[in-house]
Design an enzyme around this catalytic site. Structure first.
Site, PDB file in Angstrom:
ATOM      1  N   HIS A  39       0.855  -1.191   0.000  1.00 44.05           N
ATOM      2  CA  HIS A  39       0.000   0.000   0.000  1.00 44.05           C
ATOM      3  C   HIS A  39       0.887   1.235   0.000  1.00 44.05           C
ATOM      4  CE1 HIS A  39      -3.590  -2.412   0.639  1.00 44.05           C
ATOM      5  NE2 HIS A  39      -2.835  -3.145   1.433  1.00 44.05           N
ATOM      6  N   GLY A  72       5.329 -23.246  10.577  1.00 46.39           N
ATOM      7  CA  GLY A  72       4.004 -22.744  10.907  1.00 46.39           C
ATOM      8  C   GLY A  72       4.010 -21.290  11.355  1.00 46.39           C
ATOM      9  N   THR A  75      11.251 -10.474   5.571  1.00 44.95           N
ATOM     10  CA  THR A  75      11.135  -9.143   4.980  1.00 44.95           C
ATOM     11  C   THR A  75      12.082  -8.925   3.805  1.00 44.95           C
ATOM     12  OG1 THR A  75      12.776  -8.238   6.505  1.00 44.95           O
ATOM     13  CG2 THR A  75      10.450  -8.152   7.201  1.00 44.95           C
ATOM     14  N   ARG A  91      16.291 -13.527  10.262  1.00 40.59           N
ATOM     15  CA  ARG A  91      17.741 -13.407  10.050  1.00 40.59           C
ATOM     16  C   ARG A  91      18.333 -14.805   9.926  1.00 40.59           C
ATOM     17  NH1 ARG A  91      16.714  -9.150  13.696  1.00 40.59           N
ATOM     18  NH2 ARG A  91      17.579  -7.182  12.942  1.00 40.59           N
TER      19      ARG A  91
END
Length: 187
Positions: free
Chosen positions: A117, A144, A167, A182
């Site tokens: 967005h 999970g 990310t 990480r």
């Protein structure tokens, strides 16, 4: 902005678009109908599940399985390789392509989120959005509750720990965990 292109064309190009466009609304409704049929199947209806997924997804590899419930935006932008398993609760928001390789194991309640967005308040208020693709290599294990964000590529043989928030890209053959994810180990 080039107003001569449809919102679907903009969406497929990874550009800002409005999901309220009638063509996209219809594509979403089509996916929702198939998804709801799939999510109502019984455990002994594997052939029916495969039939529905073949109509819903862009491609669905041999001997792959998705266990209901399963959620997606459009379906046609999801491509799954052979022998891949996705446990219950997979959310694959395919505003941009989601490509999953062969022999991938996806734990319960994993989220693959391609939508983005705008940061500009006016564009968000006007309901503009965009997306970036997600690519998952072969022989990947996603634990999970993991969340994979827009634009991420996960390399072959990688492992994503349970609950990780991915990310950025994950190199082949590593284990990532945490928020943000990480590298914690090389395989």
């Amino acid at each position: 902005m080039d107003d001569s292109r449809t919102h679907r064309e903009r969406m497929l190009a990874g550009e800002l678009y409005q999901p309220s466009d009638p063509e996209l609304v219809e594509a979403s409704l089509h996916a929702r109908r198939l998804r709801e049929r799939f999510n109502r199947t019984r455990p002994d209806q594997n052939a029916e599940r495969r039939h529905i997924l073949a109509k819903l997804l862009g491609s669905f590899g041999a001997d792959s399985e998705i266990r209901p419930p399963f959620f997606c935006d459009y379906g046609f932008q999801i491509h799954i390789g052979a022998r891949t398993f996705a446990n219950v609760g997979l959310v694959a928001l395919d505003v941009a392509p989601i490509t999953i390789g062969d022999d991938v194991q996806i734990g319960p309640n994993v989220q693959l989120l391609t939508p983005t967005h705008p940061l500009e308040p006016e564009l968000r208020r006007a309901k503009w959005e965009a997306a970036a693709p997600i690519t998952i290599g072969s022989n990947v294990w996603i634990g999970g509750g993991a969340i994979v964000l827009p634009g991420v590529t996960i390399g072959d043989d990688a492992v994503v720990g349970a609950g990780a928030v991915v990310t950025r890209d994950v190199a082949p053959g590593v284990v990532v965990a945490g928020n943000p994810a990480r590298v914690i180990r090389t395989l």
